[in-house]
Design a protein around this motif. Structure first.
Motif, PDB file in Angstrom:
ATOM      1  N   ARG A   1     -86.503 -21.583   8.164  1.00 22.17           N
ATOM      2  CA  ARG A   1     -86.283 -21.661   9.539  1.00 22.17           C
ATOM      3  C   ARG A   1     -85.480 -20.606  10.348  1.00 22.17           C
ATOM      4  NH1 ARG A   1     -83.832 -27.231  10.379  1.00 22.17           N
ATOM      5  NH2 ARG A   1     -84.529 -26.879  12.557  1.00 22.17           N
TER       6      ARG A   1
ATOM      7  N   GLU B   1     -86.857 -19.018  13.631  1.00 23.64           N
ATOM      8  CA  GLU B   1     -86.407 -19.208  14.908  1.00 23.64           C
ATOM      9  C   GLU B   1     -86.276 -17.691  15.477  1.00 23.64           C
ATOM     10  OE1 GLU B   1     -85.932 -21.417  17.028  1.00 23.64           O
ATOM     11  OE2 GLU B   1     -86.384 -23.259  15.709  1.00 23.64           O
TER      12      GLU B   1
ATOM     13  N   TYR C   1     -79.059 -20.125  22.963  1.00 23.92           N
ATOM     14  CA  TYR C   1     -78.554 -21.687  23.491  1.00 23.92           C
ATOM     15  C   TYR C   1     -79.582 -22.743  23.094  1.00 23.92           C
ATOM     16  CZ  TYR C   1     -74.561 -20.385  25.669  1.00 23.92           C
ATOM     17  OH  TYR C   1     -73.021 -19.853  25.962  1.00 23.92           O
ATOM     18  N   ASP C   2     -80.896 -22.265  23.057  1.00 20.29           N
ATOM     19  CA  ASP C   2     -82.018 -23.242  23.021  1.00 20.29           C
ATOM     20  C   ASP C   2     -82.093 -23.433  21.360  1.00 20.29           C
ATOM     21  OD1 ASP C   2     -84.570 -24.514  23.302  1.00 20.29           O
ATOM     22  OD2 ASP C   2     -85.469 -22.958  22.328  1.00 20.29           O
ATOM     23  N   ILE C   3     -81.796 -22.687  20.430  1.00 19.41           N
ATOM     24  CA  ILE C   3     -81.551 -22.778  19.129  1.00 19.41           C
ATOM     25  C   ILE C   3     -80.284 -23.810  18.881  1.00 19.41           C
ATOM     26  CG2 ILE C   3     -81.058 -21.679  16.623  1.00 19.41           C
ATOM     27  CD1 ILE C   3     -82.714 -19.272  17.654  1.00 19.41           C
ATOM     28  N   SER C   4     -79.403 -23.364  19.346  1.00 24.35           N
ATOM     29  CA  SER C   4     -78.139 -24.075  19.281  1.00 24.35           C
ATOM     30  C   SER C   4     -78.266 -25.798  19.571  1.00 24.35           C
ATOM     31  CB  SER C   4     -76.963 -23.558  20.133  1.00 24.35           C
ATOM     32  OG  SER C   4     -75.835 -24.437  20.412  1.00 24.35           O
ATOM     33  N   THR C   5     -78.930 -26.144  20.711  1.00 26.01           N
ATOM     34  CA  THR C   5     -79.112 -27.318  21.314  1.00 26.01           C
ATOM     35  C   THR C   5     -80.219 -28.123  20.196  1.00 26.01           C
ATOM     36  OG1 THR C   5     -78.957 -26.505  23.322  1.00 26.01           O
ATOM     37  CG2 THR C   5     -79.875 -28.653  23.128  1.00 26.01           C
ATOM     38  N   ARG C   6     -81.123 -27.320  19.765  1.00 28.29           N
ATOM     39  CA  ARG C   6     -82.154 -28.347  18.845  1.00 28.29           C
ATOM     40  C   ARG C   6     -81.526 -28.197  17.491  1.00 28.29           C
ATOM     41  NH1 ARG C   6     -86.290 -25.190  18.043  1.00 28.29           N
ATOM     42  NH2 ARG C   6     -85.767 -23.712  19.198  1.00 28.29           N
ATOM     43  N   THR C   7     -81.005 -27.509  16.919  1.00 29.39           N
ATOM     44  CA  THR C   7     -80.548 -27.341  15.739  1.00 29.39           C
ATOM     45  C   THR C   7     -79.241 -27.776  15.152  1.00 29.39           C
ATOM     46  OG1 THR C   7     -80.007 -25.170  15.382  1.00 29.39           O
ATOM     47  CG2 THR C   7     -82.315 -25.384  15.096  1.00 29.39           C
TER      48      THR C   7
ATOM     49  N   SER D   1     -84.092 -29.281  29.500  1.00 28.96           N
ATOM     50  CA  SER D   1     -84.037 -28.616  28.412  1.00 28.96           C
ATOM     51  C   SER D   1     -85.266 -28.040  27.963  1.00 28.96           C
ATOM     52  CB  SER D   1     -83.596 -29.532  27.192  1.00 28.96           C
ATOM     53  OG  SER D   1     -83.506 -28.984  25.723  1.00 28.96           O
TER      54      SER D   1
ATOM     55  N   SER E   1     -87.973 -25.299  26.353  1.00 29.01           N
ATOM     56  CA  SER E   1     -87.917 -24.009  25.723  1.00 29.01           C
ATOM     57  C   SER E   1     -88.204 -22.654  26.603  1.00 29.01           C
ATOM     58  CB  SER E   1     -88.749 -24.032  24.608  1.00 29.01           C
ATOM     59  OG  SER E   1     -89.227 -22.593  23.960  1.00 29.01           O
TER      60      SER E   1
END
Lengths: 191, 180
Positions: free
Chosen positions: A5, A9, A29-35, B155, B157
């Motif tokens: 993963r 990512e 930031y997107d990775i932090s929010t999702r995972t 939010s 992507s």
């Protein structure tokens, strides 16, 4: 499988982050929010460390995130994930370097990509601003508007802004100088 | 084999000596690649660098892959890239290890709270610098505002914005909206 993963990512980040170093920030930031692998606070600290250590910022951030998420193998996996798309793309176009650069379609694509990159970085910057200059939690608890603002931090930000943009003797200095000075101010005035 | 090793070492040196990447890298690349090893001319270096900027990914990595490839083929491209990321991986891993064990010390927390303020300013300055090259007419201003607002308040992507804006750039150019 955390490594797979992580690789995926960062592969995505390497493939879509256009415009160097800071362009990786919105993806992180997107990775932090999702995972939930790391917090927004940690990301802001990573930027400071990445700016103050040798090496390209994008690579430093990938290594840092990978390490925090899954130790040393994670650091290696995330970094390799980030560079893989670059290596593949460059090897593919290396033969036709000039043709690629002068291709009107590629050039037109980048005309649209550049403002996109700036917009994404600015939005990511807003998250750091919220974290560093405001106290939403304190405000929610007390309801006092004056507690929403972190006055000490806002003052420091104003001073730094003037120093990095307008003071002739200071504005050419490496960011590491300002980062270290801010750390000292943070400790002395107990931020 | 010797050439590959030289490529790895030369780019590891570039990695160690570059603080922050981007333009900071050019003088160091010149010394290592043009003066020391003669793997590329100055003009070629500027070409690689320009292409590195308009391909996805980290500019330093793109430039390393290019020079490695031109010097010693596909394997050269891979080895040069590994060279340029090697110092980062070692140095950051050590620092991250130290920092995670001291993260709860009050003085360290205060220091980083101060540093975060500085990071805001650094990002703001980076945005202003990029803005000058990116927002050149009404259409690019609209793209910037659209991406900024949507990305700040919803939010979504970032991949979606990137794909959309690349397509928009091509269409806007074709429709002749560009430059107005």
């Amino acid at each position: 499988m955390i490594y797979l993963r992580l690789f995926f990512e960062f592969f995505k980040t390497g493939l879509f982050a256009v415009g160097g170093g800071m362009a990786t920030l919105p993806f992180l930031y997107d990775i932090s929010t999702r995972t939930g692998w790391f917090t927004h606070e940690m990301l802001a600290d990573m930027i400071a460390v990445s700016e103050s250590t040798p090496g390209p910022i994008g690579v430093n951030m990938a290594t840092y995130v990978g390490y925090v998420t899954a130790g040393i193998p994670g650091a290696v996996t995330a970094t390799l994930g980030l560079v893989t798309p670059s290596v593949v793309i460059i090897l593919l176009i290396a033969r036709a370097l000039r043709a690629f650069r002068e291709n009107p379609l590629v050039e037109a694509g980048f005309y649209g990509l550049r403002p996109c990159s700036v917009g994404l970085i600015a939005a990511a910057g807003l998250l750091v601003v919220k974290l560093a200059l405001f106290n939403p939690a304190l405000y929610a608890a007390s309801g006092k508007l004056s507690e929403l603002f972190n006055w000490k931090a806002i003052l420091l930000a104003a001073v730094l802004l003037v120093c990095t943009r307008y003071v002739k003797k200071l504005k050419g200095l490496h960011p590491i100088v300002f980062i270290l000075a801010s750390a000292v101010v943070g400790v002395v005035f107990s931020f | 084999m010797k050439l590959l090793w030289q490529l790895f070492l030369a780019f590891a040196r570039v990695g160690v000596m570059t603080f922050g990447g981007g333009y900071a890298m050019i003088p160091i690349l010149e010394r290592e690649i043009v003066d020391r090893h003669g793997w590329a001319t100055e003009e070629e270096l500027m070409d690689y660098y320009a292409v590195g900027q308009c391909t996805p990914g980290v500019i330093a990595v793109n430039t390393a892959t290019f020079i490695g490839y031109k010097t010693a083929g596909t394997l050269g491209g891979i080895v040069a890239t590994l060279g340029v990321i090697f110092p980062s991986v070692v140095i950051i891993t050590v620092i991250a290890g130290i920092l995670t064990s001291f993260a709860e010390v009050p003085a360290v927390r205060s220091a980083f709270a101060g540093i975060r303020v500085c990071v805001c300013v650094l990002i703001f300055n980076a945005v202003l610098k990029l803005w000058k090259k990116a927002v050149v007419d009404k259409a690019t201003l609209a793209l910037f505002l659209g991406v900024f607002l949507l990305s700040a308040f919803f939010s979504v992507s970032p991949v979606i914005f990137v794909v959309f804006c690349a397509a928009a750039g091509i269409l806007l150019t074709r429709w002749g909206v560009r430059g107005k």
